[in-house]
Motif scaffolding. Sequence first.
Motif, PDB file in Angstrom:
ATOM      1  N   GLY A  67       0.819  -1.211   0.000  1.00  0.00           N
ATOM      2  CA  GLY A  67       0.000   0.000   0.000  1.00  0.00           C
ATOM      3  C   GLY A  67       0.849   1.255   0.000  1.00  0.00           C
ATOM      4  N   TYR A  68       1.926   1.239   0.774  1.00  0.00           N
ATOM      5  CA  TYR A  68       2.791   2.414   0.807  1.00  0.00           C
ATOM      6  C   TYR A  68       3.596   2.561  -0.480  1.00  0.00           C
ATOM      7  N   VAL A  69       3.967   1.462  -1.106  1.00  0.00           N
ATOM      8  CA  VAL A  69       4.636   1.546  -2.413  1.00  0.00           C
ATOM      9  C   VAL A  69       3.669   2.111  -3.457  1.00  0.00           C
ATOM     10  N   ALA A  70       2.427   1.634  -3.431  1.00  0.00           N
ATOM     11  CA  ALA A  70       1.425   2.152  -4.369  1.00  0.00           C
ATOM     12  C   ALA A  70       1.157   3.633  -4.122  1.00  0.00           C
ATOM     13  N   MET A  71       1.201   4.050  -2.862  1.00  0.00           N
ATOM     14  CA  MET A  71       1.043   5.477  -2.569  1.00  0.00           C
ATOM     15  C   MET A  71       2.187   6.283  -3.171  1.00  0.00           C
ATOM     16  N   GLY A  72       3.381   5.746  -3.117  1.00  0.00           N
ATOM     17  CA  GLY A  72       4.516   6.432  -3.727  1.00  0.00           C
ATOM     18  C   GLY A  72       4.375   6.553  -5.230  1.00  0.00           C
ATOM     19  N   VAL A  73       3.902   5.484  -5.867  1.00  0.00           N
ATOM     20  CA  VAL A  73       3.698   5.514  -7.321  1.00  0.00           C
ATOM     21  C   VAL A  73       2.601   6.513  -7.678  1.00  0.00           C
ATOM     22  N   CYS A  74       1.508   6.495  -6.928  1.00  0.00           N
ATOM     23  CA  CYS A  74       0.425   7.452  -7.195  1.00  0.00           C
ATOM     24  C   CYS A  74       0.885   8.887  -6.944  1.00  0.00           C
ATOM     25  N   GLY A  75       1.687   9.079  -5.918  1.00  0.00           N
ATOM     26  CA  GLY A  75       2.222  10.410  -5.663  1.00  0.00           C
ATOM     27  C   GLY A  75       3.108  10.893  -6.799  1.00  0.00           C
ATOM     28  N   LEU A  76       3.911   9.991  -7.341  1.00  0.00           N
ATOM     29  CA  LEU A  76       4.748  10.335  -8.489  1.00  0.00           C
ATOM     30  C   LEU A  76       3.889  10.702  -9.697  1.00  0.00           C
ATOM     31  N   PHE A  77       2.854   9.914  -9.954  1.00  0.00           N
ATOM     32  CA  PHE A  77       1.954  10.215 -11.070  1.00  0.00           C
ATOM     33  C   PHE A  77       1.277  11.567 -10.881  1.00  0.00           C
ATOM     34  N   TYR A  78       0.903  11.858  -9.647  1.00  0.00           N
ATOM     35  CA  TYR A  78       0.225  13.132  -9.410  1.00  0.00           C
ATOM     36  C   TYR A  78       1.189  14.310  -9.547  1.00  0.00           C
ATOM     37  N   ILE A  79       2.398  14.158  -9.053  1.00  0.00           N
ATOM     38  CA  ILE A  79       3.360  15.257  -9.134  1.00  0.00           C
ATOM     39  C   ILE A  79       3.802  15.497 -10.575  1.00  0.00           C
ATOM     40  N   VAL A  80       4.060  14.421 -11.309  1.00  0.00           N
ATOM     41  CA  VAL A  80       4.583  14.568 -12.666  1.00  0.00           C
ATOM     42  C   VAL A  80       3.489  14.959 -13.650  1.00  0.00           C
ATOM     43  N   TRP A  81       2.371  14.234 -13.644  1.00  0.00           N
ATOM     44  CA  TRP A  81       1.339  14.447 -14.659  1.00  0.00           C
ATOM     45  C   TRP A  81       0.096  15.166 -14.145  1.00  0.00           C
ATOM     46  N   ARG A  82       0.018  15.448 -12.867  1.00  0.00           N
ATOM     47  CA  ARG A  82      -1.135  16.138 -12.268  1.00  0.00           C
ATOM     48  C   ARG A  82      -2.461  15.446 -12.598  1.00  0.00           C
ATOM     49  N   HIS A  83      -2.434  14.125 -12.540  1.00  0.00           N
ATOM     50  CA  HIS A  83      -3.652  13.370 -12.836  1.00  0.00           C
ATOM     51  C   HIS A  83      -4.523  13.325 -11.583  1.00  0.00           C
ATOM     52  N   PRO A  84      -5.785  13.744 -11.678  1.00  0.00           N
ATOM     53  CA  PRO A  84      -6.621  13.821 -10.470  1.00  0.00           C
ATOM     54  C   PRO A  84      -6.945  12.460  -9.856  1.00  0.00           C
ATOM     55  N   LEU A  85      -7.008  11.406 -10.664  1.00  0.00           N
ATOM     56  CA  LEU A  85      -7.304  10.091 -10.095  1.00  0.00           C
ATOM     57  C   LEU A  85      -6.141   9.562  -9.263  1.00  0.00           C
ATOM     58  N   ALA A  86      -4.931   9.969  -9.583  1.00  0.00           N
ATOM     59  CA  ALA A  86      -3.787   9.550  -8.776  1.00  0.00           C
ATOM     60  C   ALA A  86      -3.885  10.144  -7.376  1.00  0.00           C
ATOM     61  N   ASP A  87      -4.351  11.374  -7.285  1.00  0.00           N
ATOM     62  CA  ASP A  87      -4.527  12.001  -5.978  1.00  0.00           C
ATOM     63  C   ASP A  87      -5.640  11.314  -5.191  1.00  0.00           C
ATOM     64  N   VAL A  88      -6.717  10.951  -5.872  1.00  0.00           N
ATOM     65  CA  VAL A  88      -7.819  10.246  -5.205  1.00  0.00           C
ATOM     66  C   VAL A  88      -7.344   8.889  -4.690  1.00  0.00           C
ATOM     67  N   ALA A  89      -6.604   8.170  -5.519  1.00  0.00           N
ATOM     68  CA  ALA A  89      -6.089   6.865  -5.108  1.00  0.00           C
ATOM     69  C   ALA A  89      -5.105   7.010  -3.952  1.00  0.00           C
ATOM     70  N   LEU A  90      -4.270   8.023  -4.014  1.00  0.00           N
ATOM     71  CA  LEU A  90      -3.293   8.261  -2.953  1.00  0.00           C
ATOM     72  C   LEU A  90      -3.982   8.523  -1.620  1.00  0.00           C
ATOM     73  N   ARG A  91      -4.980   9.363  -1.635  1.00  0.00           N
ATOM     74  CA  ARG A  91      -5.688   9.690  -0.393  1.00  0.00           C
ATOM     75  C   ARG A  91      -6.499   8.510   0.138  1.00  0.00           C
ATOM     76  N   SER A  92      -6.977   7.661  -0.742  1.00  0.00           N
ATOM     77  CA  SER A  92      -7.767   6.523  -0.271  1.00  0.00           C
ATOM     78  C   SER A  92      -6.891   5.373   0.217  1.00  0.00           C
ATOM     79  N   MET A  93      -5.647   5.303  -0.240  1.00  0.00           N
ATOM     80  CA  MET A  93      -4.759   4.226   0.203  1.00  0.00           C
ATOM     81  C   MET A  93      -4.112   4.502   1.551  1.00  0.00           C
ATOM     82  N   ALA A  94      -4.011   5.742   1.943  1.00  0.00           N
ATOM     83  CA  ALA A  94      -3.315   6.080   3.187  1.00  0.00           C
ATOM     84  C   ALA A  94      -3.962   5.450   4.423  1.00  0.00           C
TER      85      ALA A  94
END
Length: 114
Positions: A67-94
């Motif tokens: 879960g924490y690895v997936a949060m890191g990947v989603c965080g990277l996707f959100y920072i690099v591409w600003r994809h809104p679903l990555a932020d939603v996934a990141l917040r729901s995995m925490a």
Amino acid sequence: MFDYFANPTRFMRLARVLVAPLSVLSVLLILAGLYYGLLASPPDYQQGDTVRIMYVHVPAAWLASLGYVAMGVCGLFYIVWRHPLADVALRSMAPVGAMFAFLTLVTGALWGKP
């Protein structure tokens, strides 16, 4: 196909349909796993019944770590591409990762108790 669901509106439309049946399926599978792991498995010849804690402890540790690895990947996707679903996934995995980490700590303390 995956880029089709990159649109948040399309993804949420699909998610609304799939949440209920997948929730029921996951609860049934978790209950079956807990039954077979905690009640149906035989005791160990050295540790007795306490070995059954490992059937909860090890998967919880893996799920917390993944879960924490997936949060890191989603965080990277959100920072690099600003994809809104990555932020939603990141917040729901925490909270899920934190819950499994807590479960890992509790079951590890129970199993390691002298």
